[in-house]
Design a protein around this motif. Structure first.
Motif, PDB file in Angstrom:
ATOM      1  N   UNK A  72     -15.647   4.666   1.815  1.00 50.38           N
ATOM      2  CA  UNK A  72     -16.143   4.311   0.481  1.00 50.38           C
ATOM      3  C   UNK A  72     -17.512   4.968   0.271  1.00 50.38           C
ATOM      4  N   UNK A  73     -17.652   5.778  -0.797  1.00 54.54           N
ATOM      5  CA  UNK A  73     -18.893   6.540  -0.945  1.00 54.54           C
ATOM      6  C   UNK A  73     -20.143   5.666  -1.048  1.00 54.54           C
ATOM      7  N   UNK A  74     -19.981   4.460  -1.585  1.00 55.05           N
ATOM      8  CA  UNK A  74     -21.162   3.633  -1.776  1.00 55.05           C
ATOM      9  C   UNK A  74     -21.414   2.654  -0.657  1.00 55.05           C
ATOM     10  N   UNK A  75     -20.341   1.983  -0.210  1.00 55.28           N
ATOM     11  CA  UNK A  75     -20.533   0.887   0.732  1.00 55.28           C
ATOM     12  C   UNK A  75     -19.970   1.172   2.117  1.00 55.28           C
ATOM     13  N   UNK A 103     -13.023   9.450  -3.738  1.00 55.06           N
ATOM     14  CA  UNK A 103     -13.417   9.367  -5.151  1.00 55.06           C
ATOM     15  C   UNK A 103     -13.797  10.731  -5.715  1.00 55.06           C
ATOM     16  N   UNK A 107     -12.503  14.762  -6.226  1.00 53.64           N
ATOM     17  CA  UNK A 107     -11.338  15.644  -6.071  1.00 53.64           C
ATOM     18  C   UNK A 107     -11.513  16.713  -4.989  1.00 53.64           C
ATOM     19  N   UNK A 149      -9.021   3.725  -4.222  1.00 51.68           N
ATOM     20  CA  UNK A 149     -10.271   4.349  -4.665  1.00 51.68           C
ATOM     21  C   UNK A 149     -10.453   4.233  -6.173  1.00 51.68           C
ATOM     22  N   UNK A 150      -9.363   4.303  -6.926  1.00 49.35           N
ATOM     23  CA  UNK A 150      -9.513   4.227  -8.383  1.00 49.35           C
ATOM     24  C   UNK A 150      -9.826   2.811  -8.824  1.00 49.35           C
ATOM     25  N   UNK A 209      -7.735   0.722  -9.641  1.00 50.36           N
ATOM     26  CA  UNK A 209      -6.712   0.248 -10.577  1.00 50.36           C
ATOM     27  C   UNK A 209      -5.611  -0.450  -9.801  1.00 50.36           C
ATOM     28  N   UNK A 248      -2.188  -2.376 -10.602  1.00 44.66           N
ATOM     29  CA  UNK A 248      -1.331  -2.520 -11.775  1.00 44.66           C
ATOM     30  C   UNK A 248      -1.255  -3.970 -12.219  1.00 44.66           C
ATOM     31  N   UNK A 278      -1.031   0.701 -16.765  1.00 49.95           N
ATOM     32  CA  UNK A 278      -0.106   1.550 -16.032  1.00 49.95           C
ATOM     33  C   UNK A 278      -0.884   2.520 -15.163  1.00 49.95           C
ATOM     34  N   UNK A 292      -0.954   5.956 -13.089  1.00 49.26           N
ATOM     35  CA  UNK A 292      -0.318   7.223 -12.747  1.00 49.26           C
ATOM     36  C   UNK A 292      -0.976   7.684 -11.460  1.00 49.26           C
ATOM     37  N   UNK A 322      -5.181   9.918  -8.444  1.00 46.61           N
ATOM     38  CA  UNK A 322      -6.632   9.763  -8.547  1.00 46.61           C
ATOM     39  C   UNK A 322      -7.307  10.356  -7.328  1.00 46.61           C
ATOM     40  N   UNK A 368      -8.467  12.908 -10.446  1.00 49.39           N
ATOM     41  CA  UNK A 368      -8.146  14.165 -11.105  1.00 49.39           C
ATOM     42  C   UNK A 368      -6.911  14.850 -10.497  1.00 49.39           C
ATOM     43  N   UNK A 369      -5.868  14.109 -10.280  1.00 46.12           N
ATOM     44  CA  UNK A 369      -4.579  14.598  -9.756  1.00 46.12           C
ATOM     45  C   UNK A 369      -4.696  15.206  -8.349  1.00 46.12           C
TER      46      UNK A 369
END
Lengths: 447, 314
Positions: free
Chosen positions: B134-137, B156, B158, B243-244, B246, B248, B253, B255, B258, B260-261
């Motif tokens: 994790x970049x921050x923690x 986090x 690309x 990492x995103x 998100x 669900x 939704x 996709x 993450x 940036x694909x």
């Protein structure tokens, strides 16, 4: 033995081709609603709830139904994902669900157009229930596709604004912002920098900030996703340009995409107690009605305020609206007990007391107009904001589409590119997004 | 012997051979030929899994190659992973194998230590890595920061997401290490002794004794590595999701890909198209691309000249 291998290969190819043709020719069998719902029967109900309290609430909802319909027994299966339900709806069989309940309204278009769930219009007519008068407008909209009402709302979700009242007072802000330009000012005032990061961020505007998805922002701009011919309106309706502009302005005003993303990666997760709104790291949060209970459970060190999300400056008269979505229920096309299944669906979704009790237990917004006004509804006074958003006729939702939520993710993909600065030409990007949506729909709509 | 008796004998022999072959034949038909032929068939059909399939010609192929925005990024990522991750995994696996065969004390402890991570379930391992990186923690970046080194965004960012996945793959190197260790211990000792007598340096001993002896195993590791990487699904999906941030939920939704694909892989597209979009035809196209790529890579590695093992070693 080359001769034998060749013969074996031919036999193999022939049998495989035959098998292939045989499977290719099998279509979906028609299932008519010819069962007698007054006879002794057992139906299967699959739902997606998984937390112990939620599972208990579903069971007591079903218990209420079984009491009212002693001849219909319900086998309840919880914690079912959409993928598992899709699979079961395809295969059918005695153990497959007769009734399903899914969290994703985005699937409704796929369920209706593919015929996976039956059209409930005839059932509503037979029962003398008018869905238009029963359900709030937005919920009524997201449960049908092309006139096929294959789903019914089973509790709903309304999105609003949570704010840290204590931080507001400290910053000398007296009321929640009502328009996006007010919102930007407030978010800036509430942002306290600390080195190259933040001590407190006014608002996390990035699209990966959980509920700050493109569709939730867009909901406040009342967009028309599709024109009358079913073509994407993303490149034409000015609501899209306006929403993207507002979000990008917020991103830039609050520190820029990269700085915000780095801060975001340091925050606790959306469903955990260390959610940045609970901890005071973010002062305002776009979120659903469930956040209030979750935030109060963590006993935060500040007062929580709840309000509708801001509206565009030129739509100030529509303040109070919000984005609506929710859980849906439907009857499997493969079910041989559709009349009995309808009795369960009708009870769960239209019986005012059943809906109210379920809503009280799950802390979601009730999904009928009658239940929204019911005096039996128990809630924190702040929860009323969400009930009002749900009942507001200007509230919006994202319409069902033949390929489900694909158009929403396409819009979202452009959102990621635009907020990060990878895409700079907004108009051209939106036109390209619209073209992509049309191509995806044409692909899904093949005869 | 009359012709008819001969024919009957031949038939009996044919049937007997087929009977002996039948377990393989059944397996081949059910698990390979039929799925493959079905995939080819459905790649030309429009099929949503519910209504009967209808003929759509080359529409699915055109859609995937020209209009599906995720295909080319996923293909590029898959090729990147095949080239970088497989090469590094084989090199690292061989290195660890060599090291462990040389160690004289506490060999059991070291073998266990290197093998253990392989036993971690992929989802748990990926989540642990997402936490560590994790970049921050995450503790990795804290250490880098203390050492005055730059702190990458890992999952986090690309640019760093695929190297992060590669690190995860190298950590779980246990399977390759065991295979290489077995191969290394099988190299005849007298060959090393002969080489030493001839005054060969350690590098020369590795190059001219070890490598030729284990080249079929290297070949095995590369080919299976390529096929495994072509099927790489769980780790990038979980890493992207975690990492995103998100998860669900109602009305949202996710996709994959993450950030940036950058973590999209072809198997994710097969799942996305088939099971989430109900577009089985296009999913079959992507599956066939995967199949063709796997075949091409394997053929390239196994060809008589310039492949990983030469004709004499087969």
């Amino acid at each position: 033995m080359p001769g034998i291998s060749r013969k074996a290969a031919i036999a193999l190819a022939a049998s495989a081709s035959l098998a292939l043709l045989a499977t290719a020719c099998t279509g979906q069998s028609d299932s008519a609603a010819s069962d007698d719902a007054s006879k002794e029967t057992t139906i299967n109900f699959w739902h997606a709830w998984s937390a112990p309290g939620e599972v208990k609430a579903v069971q007591s909802l079903v218990d209420g139904f079984e009491k009212a319909h002693p001849n219909i027994h319900v086998d309840v299966v919880g914690n079912m994902t959409d993928d598992k339900m899709n699979q079961a709806l395809r295969t059918g069989g005695a153990k497959a669900p007769d009734v399903i309940s899914s969290f994703t309204t985005n699937s409704v278009g796929k369920f209706c157009s593919s015929g996976a769930l039956v059209d409930l219009n005839p059932f509503f007519e037979k029962s003398g229930v008018d869905p238009e008068k029963t359900f709030p407008k937005a919920m009524n909209e997201y449960t049908q596709f092309d006139g096929d009402r294959c789903a019914v709302p089973l509790l709903g979700d309304a999105y609003g604004l949570y704010y840290n009242k204590t931080a507001f007072e400290k910053a000398g802000i007296t009321a929640p912002p009502k328009t996006w330009s007010e919102f930007e000012q407030v978010a800036k005032k509430l942002t306290i920098p600390q080195g190259d990061t933040y001590k407190q961020l006014g608002f996390m505007p990035n699209y990966h900030g959980w509920e700050t998805t493109t569709e939730h922002y867009l909901g406040q701009f009342s967009p028309t996703y599709f024109d009358k011919n079913g073509k994407s309106n993303v490149g034409k309706d000015p609501a899209f340009e306006a929403a993207f502009t507002v979000q990008k302005k917020l991103v830039d005003a609050l520190g820029g995409y990269r700085k915000l993303e780095t801060y975001r990666s340091k925050l606790g997760d959306e469903w955990g107690p260390k959610h940045p709104f609970h901890t005071g790291q973010v002062a305002m949060q776009l979120d659903g009605e469930w956040r209030l209970g979750m935030a109060l459970d963590t006993k935060p060190k500040f007062d929580i305020g709840v309000a509708p999300l801001p509206v565009p400056d030129d739509q100030a008269d529509q303040y109070g609206k919000g984005y609506i979505t929710g859980t849906i229920a439907g009857i499997a096309a493969t079910s041989r007990k559709q009349n009995a299944a309808w009795e369960l669906v009708k009870y769960m979704t239209t019986d005012t007391d059943a809906v109210v009790n379920f809503s009280n237990a799950i802390h979601n917004v009730p999904s009928t107009l009658a239940a929204l006004k019911s005096p039996k509804l128990k809630y924190d006074p702040r929860f009323k904001t969400f009930l009002e958003i749900a009942a507001n006729p200007n509230s919006t939702t994202a319409p069902a589409s033949v390929n489900g939520g694909v158009y929403l993710t396409t819009v979202q993909e452009f959102g990621y590119a635009y907020e990060s600065g990878k895409a700079t030409d907004l108009k051209a990007g939106l036109k390209k997004t619209a073209a992509q949506i049309d191509t995806d729909i044409a692909q899904a709509k093949q005869p | 012997m009359s012709t008819s008796t001969l024919r009957a004998k031949h038939r009996r022999s044919t049937l007997r051979t087929l009977a002996f072959l039948s377990p393989w034949l059944i397996g081949f038909t059910v698990f390979f030929a039929y799925p493959l032929l079905s995939t080819v068939y459905f790649s030309f059909m429009h099929y949503d899994g519910f209504k009967p399939p209808t003929w759509s010609g080359t529409k699915n192929w055109t859609y995937v190659f020209e209009h599906y925005p995720f295909f080319w990024p996923a293909l590029r990522n898959t090729l990147w992973l095949v080239l970088v991750m497989v090469t590094l995994r084989v090199a690292f696996g061989l290195g660890v194998g060599l090291l462990i065969t040389k160690i004289k004390t506490a060999t059991g402890v070291f073998r266990t230590l290197f093998y253990l991570p392989y036993l971690a379930p992929p989802v748990a391992a990926t989540m642990a890595f997402a936490f560590l990186l994790n970049p921050g923690t995450g503790p990795v970046n804290s250490l880098l920061e203390k050492a005055g080194l730059p702190t990458p965004g890992w999952f986090n960012d690309p640019t760093w997401s695929k190297p992060a996945l590669t690190l995860l793959a190298l950590w779980g190197i246990g399977d390759l290490m065991v295979i290489f260790m077995a191969a290394l211990l099988d190299v005849p000792k007298e060959q090393y002794e002969a080489a030493e007598l001839d005054g060969a340096t350690p590098w020369q001993r590795f190059r001219y004794v070890t490598l030729p002896n284990i080249s079929p195993i290297v070949m095995f590791a590369v080919v299976t590595g390529v096929i495994q990487t072509m099927q790489y699904y769980t780790q990038p999906l979980i890493a992207g999701k975690v990492a995103s941030g998100v998860i669900q939920g109602a009305g949202t939704q996710f996709e994959p890909g993450y950030p940036d694909k950058s973590t999209l892989t072809l198997p994710q597209l097969v799942y996305n198209l088939g099971f989430q979009r109900f577009d089985y035809g296009s999913a079959c196209v992507v599956a066939l691309v995967l199949f063709a790529l796997s075949m091409a890579f394997t053929a390239l590695l196994m060809r008589r000249k310039g492949g990983l093992i030469n004709a004499g070693e087969r």
